[in-house]
Scaffold this active site. Structure first.
Site, short mmCIF file in Angstrom:
data_model
loop_
_atom_site.label_atom_id
_atom_site.label_comp_id
_atom_site.label_asym_id
_atom_site.label_seq_id
_atom_site.Cartn_x
_atom_site.Cartn_y
_atom_site.Cartn_z
N THR A 139 78.09 -33.31 -13.10
CA THR A 139 78.90 -32.44 -13.96
C THR A 139 78.65 -31.00 -13.51
OG1 THR A 139 77.14 -32.01 -15.56
CG2 THR A 139 78.48 -33.99 -15.93
N ILE A 199 77.28 -42.54 -16.28
CA ILE A 199 76.65 -43.50 -17.20
C ILE A 199 77.61 -43.97 -18.29
CG2 ILE A 199 74.28 -42.74 -16.78
CD1 ILE A 199 74.40 -41.16 -19.42
N LEU A 210 67.38 -39.05 -18.22
CA LEU A 210 67.56 -37.63 -18.60
C LEU A 210 69.02 -37.22 -18.66
CD1 LEU A 210 64.98 -37.43 -16.12
CD2 LEU A 210 64.67 -35.49 -17.65
N ASP A 261 63.35 -31.75 -29.19
CA ASP A 261 62.82 -31.46 -30.54
C ASP A 261 63.95 -31.13 -31.51
OD1 ASP A 261 63.49 -28.96 -29.49
OD2 ASP A 261 61.59 -27.99 -30.00
N GLU A 262 65.16 -30.85 -30.97
CA GLU A 262 66.25 -30.42 -31.85
C GLU A 262 66.70 -31.52 -32.81
OE1 GLU A 262 69.20 -27.96 -29.95
OE2 GLU A 262 67.82 -27.46 -28.33
N TYR A 321 75.22 -31.46 -30.38
CA TYR A 321 74.25 -31.83 -29.32
C TYR A 321 73.09 -32.60 -29.92
CZ TYR A 321 70.17 -31.34 -26.25
OH TYR A 321 69.04 -31.58 -25.52
N SER A 338 73.96 -35.99 -31.27
CA SER A 338 74.20 -37.02 -30.24
C SER A 338 72.87 -37.48 -29.63
CB SER A 338 75.15 -36.50 -29.16
OG SER A 338 74.55 -35.46 -28.40
N LYS A 339 71.92 -36.55 -29.48
CA LYS A 339 70.61 -36.96 -28.97
C LYS A 339 69.88 -37.82 -30.01
CE LYS A 339 68.83 -36.02 -25.58
NZ LYS A 339 68.84 -36.59 -24.21
N LEU A 384 69.48 -19.38 -21.90
CA LEU A 384 69.03 -18.01 -22.21
C LEU A 384 68.23 -17.32 -21.08
CD1 LEU A 384 68.89 -15.75 -24.34
CD2 LEU A 384 66.74 -16.76 -25.10
N ASP A 417 76.65 -14.57 -33.99
CA ASP A 417 75.68 -15.66 -33.98
C ASP A 417 76.34 -17.00 -33.66
OD1 ASP A 417 73.18 -16.74 -34.17
OD2 ASP A 417 72.89 -16.29 -36.30
P1 NAD Z 1 71.02 -30.37 -17.51
O1 NAD Z 1 72.27 -30.12 -18.27
O2 NAD Z 1 70.47 -29.30 -16.63
O3 NAD Z 1 71.20 -31.67 -16.60
C1 NAD Z 1 71.84 -32.84 -17.04
C2 NAD Z 1 72.16 -33.69 -15.84
O4 NAD Z 1 72.81 -34.89 -16.32
C3 NAD Z 1 73.16 -33.02 -14.87
O5 NAD Z 1 72.73 -33.19 -13.54
C4 NAD Z 1 74.46 -33.77 -15.12
O6 NAD Z 1 75.28 -33.85 -13.97
C5 NAD Z 1 73.95 -35.16 -15.54
N1 NAD Z 1 74.92 -35.88 -16.37
C6 NAD Z 1 75.54 -35.42 -17.48
N2 NAD Z 1 76.40 -36.35 -17.94
C7 NAD Z 1 76.30 -37.41 -17.10
C8 NAD Z 1 76.94 -38.68 -17.04
N3 NAD Z 1 77.89 -39.02 -17.94
N4 NAD Z 1 76.61 -39.54 -16.07
C9 NAD Z 1 75.66 -39.20 -15.14
N5 NAD Z 1 75.03 -38.00 -15.14
C10 NAD Z 1 75.35 -37.13 -16.11
O7 NAD Z 1 69.96 -30.82 -18.61
P2 NAD Z 1 68.40 -30.58 -18.67
O8 NAD Z 1 68.15 -29.28 -19.34
O9 NAD Z 1 67.80 -30.87 -17.35
O10 NAD Z 1 67.99 -31.73 -19.70
C11 NAD Z 1 67.71 -33.05 -19.24
C12 NAD Z 1 67.37 -33.93 -20.42
O11 NAD Z 1 66.27 -33.40 -21.14
C13 NAD Z 1 68.53 -34.06 -21.43
O12 NAD Z 1 68.56 -35.39 -21.89
C14 NAD Z 1 68.14 -33.09 -22.55
O13 NAD Z 1 68.65 -33.53 -23.77
C15 NAD Z 1 66.63 -33.19 -22.50
N6 NAD Z 1 65.90 -31.99 -22.95
C16 NAD Z 1 66.19 -30.76 -22.42
C17 NAD Z 1 65.46 -29.64 -22.83
C18 NAD Z 1 65.71 -28.28 -22.24
O14 NAD Z 1 65.11 -27.30 -22.69
N7 NAD Z 1 66.54 -28.12 -21.23
C19 NAD Z 1 64.44 -29.80 -23.78
C20 NAD Z 1 64.18 -31.07 -24.30
C21 NAD Z 1 64.89 -32.17 -23.87
P1 TYD Z 2 69.47 -22.15 -25.32
O1 TYD Z 2 68.83 -21.78 -24.01
O2 TYD Z 2 70.94 -22.38 -25.37
O3 TYD Z 2 68.66 -23.35 -25.93
P2 TYD Z 2 68.74 -24.05 -27.41
O4 TYD Z 2 69.86 -23.52 -28.18
O5 TYD Z 2 68.93 -25.47 -27.06
O6 TYD Z 2 67.42 -23.77 -28.05
O7 TYD Z 2 69.16 -20.96 -26.32
C1 TYD Z 2 67.84 -20.58 -26.66
C2 TYD Z 2 67.92 -19.60 -27.80
O8 TYD Z 2 68.55 -18.40 -27.35
C3 TYD Z 2 68.77 -20.09 -28.96
O9 TYD Z 2 68.18 -19.64 -30.18
C4 TYD Z 2 70.12 -19.42 -28.75
C5 TYD Z 2 69.73 -18.11 -28.09
N1 TYD Z 2 70.71 -17.56 -27.12
C6 TYD Z 2 71.07 -16.21 -27.20
O10 TYD Z 2 70.63 -15.46 -28.07
N2 TYD Z 2 71.95 -15.74 -26.27
C7 TYD Z 2 72.48 -16.53 -25.27
O11 TYD Z 2 73.30 -16.05 -24.46
C8 TYD Z 2 72.08 -17.91 -25.21
C9 TYD Z 2 72.62 -18.82 -24.14
C10 TYD Z 2 71.18 -18.37 -26.15
#
Ligand code: NAD
Ligand code: TYD
Length: 351
Positions: free
Chosen positions: A37, A61, A82, A133-134, A157, A160-161, A197, A287
């Site tokens: 994606t 998937i 993931l 954790d969300e 989001y 769905s998780k 962010l 916001d």
């Molecule tokens: P990301 O958005 O950077 O990466 C997601 C990956 O999944 C991408 O490579 C995308 O191409 C692939 N993908 C999406 N839909 C798909 C599909 N239908 N089929 C196959 N591949 C698909 O996400 P991330 O930040 O690396 O997060 C990875 C996992 O960890 C997620 O499940 C997310 O919920 C979880 N997570 C993320 C954070 C965070 O801070 N980023 C924190 C806790 C948990």
């Molecule tokens: P984000 O990285 O989108 O993670 P999450 O919402 O999953 O925690 O955002 C982190 C925090 O920063 C969240 O409280 C939203 C805020 N935020 C901003 O204030 N400005 C921005 O441009 C973005 C993307 C996020």
């Protein structure tokens, strides 16, 4: 030789997990399954893509039959799942994509695993579901999420998780599928897509563009260095108990506005700018709808049972992260211009 299917390996966290597993476990065959994606970028894995124990499969998937075929063809022993749509803001504007990828996609993988492993449900196979954790909702000024905190997701989001977490547990109880789960706080580090962010702010500061801070910047997040998350994932995959959930967090809470001010301070130094220059770019904007106030994780279970703890202090992690983005301007330019989407065709299809 074990075959481990890592889904979403071309994304931010997935690429760190793939890199760790490919380098650390030469005896494992690591398959990265990702449909690329906007968030998937194979350039994130350029350093491991030629390793003999690594293979990439472009697949979605959401396609259940394809998942079953892949499990059969590759004799998958374990899954680290993931792949997901991961950005809250996108889930507010396009919730259905989150339902498809995060819920239907997870069920397709669970079904493929259940069928492929039907004669060996409790032993050598393992389905590891990576979550956030969300799912626990939003905290007030005090308290922490533990593994027994009731689910209370509040964005498309996180809902769905949460659904996918429930389904993974349902397959454990109903079909005796061997599963383990973890719920982690906000990650930061290299290769994060610059709409989140921290990389967004770094890129904007570098280019003298405004830093959008939602609301008053009072929302609190717990931040964990992504490589520490990958280490936790390795530990849980190998040593986590069947059916259990582990919370992972950085013990590192920051109000968004304080985090951005720290980032501005470090950036001024790195870019040789007058102190206070970057802070002038801070712009308070409308916001986010339903913006969760505070997330905070109690990670004592993984610390006590598996001996994991975050390795980096936040300032050190931020320095490393900023240095990486500043040194990898080409990566950032490819992402912001959209050129990164040609990588698959150029490096894989034309070989
Ligand atoms: P990301 O958005 O950077 O990466 C997601 C990956 O999944 C991408 O490579 C995308 O191409 C692939 N993908 C999406 N839909 C798909 C599909 N239908 N089929 C196959 N591949 C698909 O996400 P991330 O930040 O690396 O997060 C990875 C996992 O960890 C997620 O499940 C997310 O919920 C979880 N997570 C993320 C954070 C965070 O801070 N980023 C924190 C806790 C948990
Ligand atoms: P984000 O990285 O989108 O993670 P999450 O919402 O999953 O925690 O955002 C982190 C925090 O920063 C969240 O409280 C939203 C805020 N935020 C901003 O204030 N400005 C921005 O441009 C973005 C993307 C996020």
């Amino acid at each position: 030789m074990k075959t481990i299917l890592i889904t979403g390996g071309a994304g931010f966290i997935g690429s760190h997990v793939v890199r760790l597993f490919v380098n650390k476990y030469p005896d494992y065959s690591i398959i990265n399954l990702d449909n690329l994606t906007y968030a998937g970028n194979l350039a994130n894995l350029a350093d491991v893509e030629k390793m003999s124990n690594y293979e990439f499969i472009k697949a979605d998937i959401v396609e259940g039959v394809t998942m079953m075929e892949i499990f059969r063809a590759y004799k998958v022993d374990g899954v680290i799942h993931l792949a997901a749509e991961s950005h809250v803001d996108r889930s507010i504007s396009s919730p259905m994509e989150f339902i498809h990828a995060n819920i239907v996609g997870t069920v397709n993988l669970l079904n493929a695993a259940r069928i492929a492993w039907k004669d060996n449900l409790e032993n050598e196979n393992r389905f590891y579901h990576i979550s956030t954790d969300e799912v626990y909702g939003s905290l007030g000024d005090t308290g922490f999420f533990t593994e027994s905190t009731a689910y209370d997701p509040r964005s498309p989001y996180s809902a769905s998780k949460a659904s996918s977490d429930h389904l993974v547990r349902a397959y454990y109880h109903t079909y005796k599928l061997s599963v383990v789960l973890s719920n982690c706080s906000n990650n930061y580090g290299s290769f994060q897509f610059p709409e989140k962010l921290i990389p967004l702010a770094i890129n904007n500061i570098r280019n003298n563009k405004q830093i959008p801070v939602y609301g008053k910047g009072e929302n609190v997040r717990d931040w964990l260095y992504v490589e520490d998350h990958a280490i936790a994932i390795d530990l849980i995959y190998h040593w986590g108990l069947n059916g259990e959930t582990y919370n992972i967090g950085g013990q590192n809470e920051w109000k968004n506005i304080d985090l951005i001010r720290l980032l501005c301070k470090i950036m001024d130094k790195k870019l040789d700018r007058e102190p206070g220059t970057s802070e002038k770019l801070i712009t308070f904007v409308k916001d986010r709808a339903g913006h969760d106030l505070r997330y905070a994780i109690d990670s004592s279970k993984i610390q006590e049972e598996l001996g994991w703890k975050p390795s980096l202090q936040f300032e050190e992690g931020m320095e490393k992260t900023i240095d990486w983005y500043l040194a990898n301007e080409k990566w950032m330019k490819n992402v912001t211009s959209g050129d990164y989407q040609k990588y698959y065709e150029e490096q894989y299809l034309k070989r």
